[in-house]
Design an enzyme around this catalytic site. Structure first.
Site, PDB file in Angstrom:
ATOM      1  N   GLY A   1      -8.711  -3.134  -4.513  1.00 34.62           N
ATOM      2  CA  GLY A   1      -9.686  -4.204  -4.291  1.00 34.62           C
ATOM      3  C   GLY A   1     -11.054  -3.814  -4.802  1.00 34.62           C
ATOM      4  O   GLY A   1     -11.732  -4.590  -5.490  1.00 34.62           O
TER       5      GLY A   1
ATOM      6  N   GLY B   1      -4.385   2.408  -1.005  1.00 32.74           N
ATOM      7  CA  GLY B   1      -4.007   1.599  -2.157  1.00 32.74           C
ATOM      8  C   GLY B   1      -4.634   0.222  -2.110  1.00 32.74           C
ATOM      9  O   GLY B   1      -5.134  -0.289  -3.124  1.00 32.74           O
ATOM     10  N   ASP B   2      -4.609  -0.402  -0.940  1.00 34.12           N
ATOM     11  CA  ASP B   2      -5.239  -1.712  -0.772  1.00 34.12           C
ATOM     12  C   ASP B   2      -6.739  -1.641  -1.047  1.00 34.12           C
ATOM     13  O   ASP B   2      -7.292  -2.446  -1.795  1.00 34.12           O
ATOM     14  CB  ASP B   2      -5.021  -2.230   0.657  1.00 34.12           C
ATOM     15  CG  ASP B   2      -3.626  -2.784   0.872  1.00 34.12           C
ATOM     16  OD1 ASP B   2      -2.922  -3.031  -0.116  1.00 34.12           O
ATOM     17  OD2 ASP B   2      -3.241  -2.973   2.042  1.00 34.12           O
ATOM     18  N   ASN B   3      -7.392  -0.687  -0.398  1.00 35.51           N
ATOM     19  CA  ASN B   3      -8.845  -0.564  -0.529  1.00 35.51           C
ATOM     20  C   ASN B   3      -9.257  -0.289  -1.969  1.00 35.51           C
ATOM     21  O   ASN B   3     -10.104  -0.986  -2.534  1.00 35.51           O
ATOM     22  CB  ASN B   3      -9.365   0.549   0.376  1.00 35.51           C
ATOM     23  CG  ASN B   3      -9.543   0.116   1.808  1.00 35.51           C
ATOM     24  OD1 ASN B   3     -10.607  -0.326   2.209  1.00 35.51           O
ATOM     25  ND2 ASN B   3      -8.499   0.249   2.608  1.00 35.51           N
TER      26      ASN B   3
ATOM     27  N   ASP C   1       0.817  -1.210   0.000  1.00 31.92           N
ATOM     28  CA  ASP C   1       0.000   0.000   0.000  1.00 31.92           C
ATOM     29  C   ASP C   1       0.853   1.263   0.000  1.00 31.92           C
ATOM     30  O   ASP C   1       0.618   2.194  -0.781  1.00 31.92           O
ATOM     31  CB  ASP C   1      -0.921   0.001   1.226  1.00 31.92           C
ATOM     32  CG  ASP C   1      -1.699   1.287   1.360  1.00 31.92           C
ATOM     33  OD1 ASP C   1      -2.687   1.462   0.632  1.00 31.92           O
ATOM     34  OD2 ASP C   1      -1.296   2.146   2.169  1.00 31.92           O
TER      35      ASP C   1
END
Length: 331
Positions: free
Chosen positions: A190, A185-187, A157
């Site tokens: 996804g 970044g992760d959210n 992230d």
């Protein structure tokens, strides 16, 4: 409209609009898992595949709902994987690979977020799964996408936030770059993978064909920066860190008399006029330094100091009702 009217079209007993679909996840930590969580919240049956032994890395992360060491204790794990089912599969072994392919035949969507090429190495990449499930929708989430010069680079992230440019715009004026407080970044990667899957479902309904969705964390961060990208590419725009403020304010956090920070947004000229009236200085609405958005941009320090001094003399409980009544955004 009341709540009853709002929910009149809801399906009694329904888990959500996607309840007839099944997602198979080969995900670890956050990026891919967030996509599965979004789809799970919309009603899909989500089945996660975890390696034997420790399971997903987040199972060991504090804080804990129960005792440390309990594989079901981590709040991190539950927050990212709520509503999902889990099975244990060892992708390194032929038996685990065969079981994954068997599960894939009963799935509509697969989500994975291993380093590009890893699933294919195990015989579980898109082309492999397509052989046993021709209409599969296969979502790959990674740091830099499935192709290009950086696609093998490890992506976390913080790396995505740095390379994607959001850290350049985050931080105090004149200060160092800062990451966002959450794993943006992760959210985002996804969620964008999940959005791509939904688009692919529509495509499959029309054509009967599946698709491979490529969602990169860096791409997702860059996608949020459309204004800055367009501006820097075509004008002399230079993105600078502004803290909580923005040129053309007031658009900032201001400390009240009782130590509560309030975010006051009066960038638009009409809102600035209202704020001036509330603050008891209506003449500033026509002052050459503050009359328009560009004027206030040139004198932002003066504007911020003015609102800061006004807020410092009043409590948050006094300020909020005044601005609400005047139609000035405040929280």
């Amino acid at each position: 409209m009341d709540k009853t009217e709002f929910y009149k079209d809801a399906i009694p007993g329904s888990k959500g609009p996607l309840e007839d679909l099944r997602v198979l996840e080969a995900t670890i930590v956050g990026a891919g898992s967030f996509g599965g969580t979004l789809l799970s919240d919309l009603g899909v049956e989500s089945i996660r595949c975890e390696m034997p032994g420790t399971g997903d890395t987040t199972r060991a992360w504090p804080p804990y709902l129960g005792e440390p060491g309990d594989v079901n204790a981590s709040i991190w794990f539950h927050a990212i994987n709520r509503g999902k089912k889990s099975v244990t599969l060892d992708f390194h072994k032929p038996e685990g690979q065969a079981l994954f392919k068997e599960l894939a035949q009963h799935a509509d969507i697969i989500i994975e977020n291993f380093t590009p090429g890893t699933m294919a190495k195990w015989g579980l990449g898109y082309q492999d799964i397509k052989q046993v499930k021709p209409d599969i929708i296969y979502v790959s989430v990674s740091g830099f996408g499935q192709f290009g010069p950086l696609h093998k680079k490890k992506g976390l992230d913080q790396v995505a936030q740095a390379v994607g440019g959001i850290m350049s715009a985050t931080g105090e004026k004149g200060g160092e770059p800062l990451r966002c407080g959450y794993a943006l970044g992760d959210n985002l990667s996804g969620w964008m993978g999940a959005m791509g899957a939904l688009a692919a479902l529509t495509y499959r309904d029309k054509t009967g064909r599946g698709q491979w969705i490529d969602s990169g964390m860096c791409d997702a961060i860059l996608y949020t920066s459309a204004i800055n990208v367009l501006g820097t590419a075509n004008t002399d725009l230079k993105v600078e860190r502004m803290g909580n403020g923005i040129d053309g304010g007031p658009f900032n956090t201001y400390l009240s008399k009782d130590g509560v920070y309030l975010y006051i947004h009066a960038v638009f000229d009409a809102h600035w006029v209202r704020l001036c009236e509330v603050m008891g200085c209506p003449e500033l609405a026509t002052d050459e330094r503050t009359k328009t958005w560009p004027d206030r941009s040139k004198h932002i320090d003066f504007v911020d100091q003015l609102v800061s001094d006004w807020a410092a003399q009043r409590t948050a409980e006094e300020i909020q009702p005044l601005l609400d009544a005047a139609g000035v955004t405040c929280a």
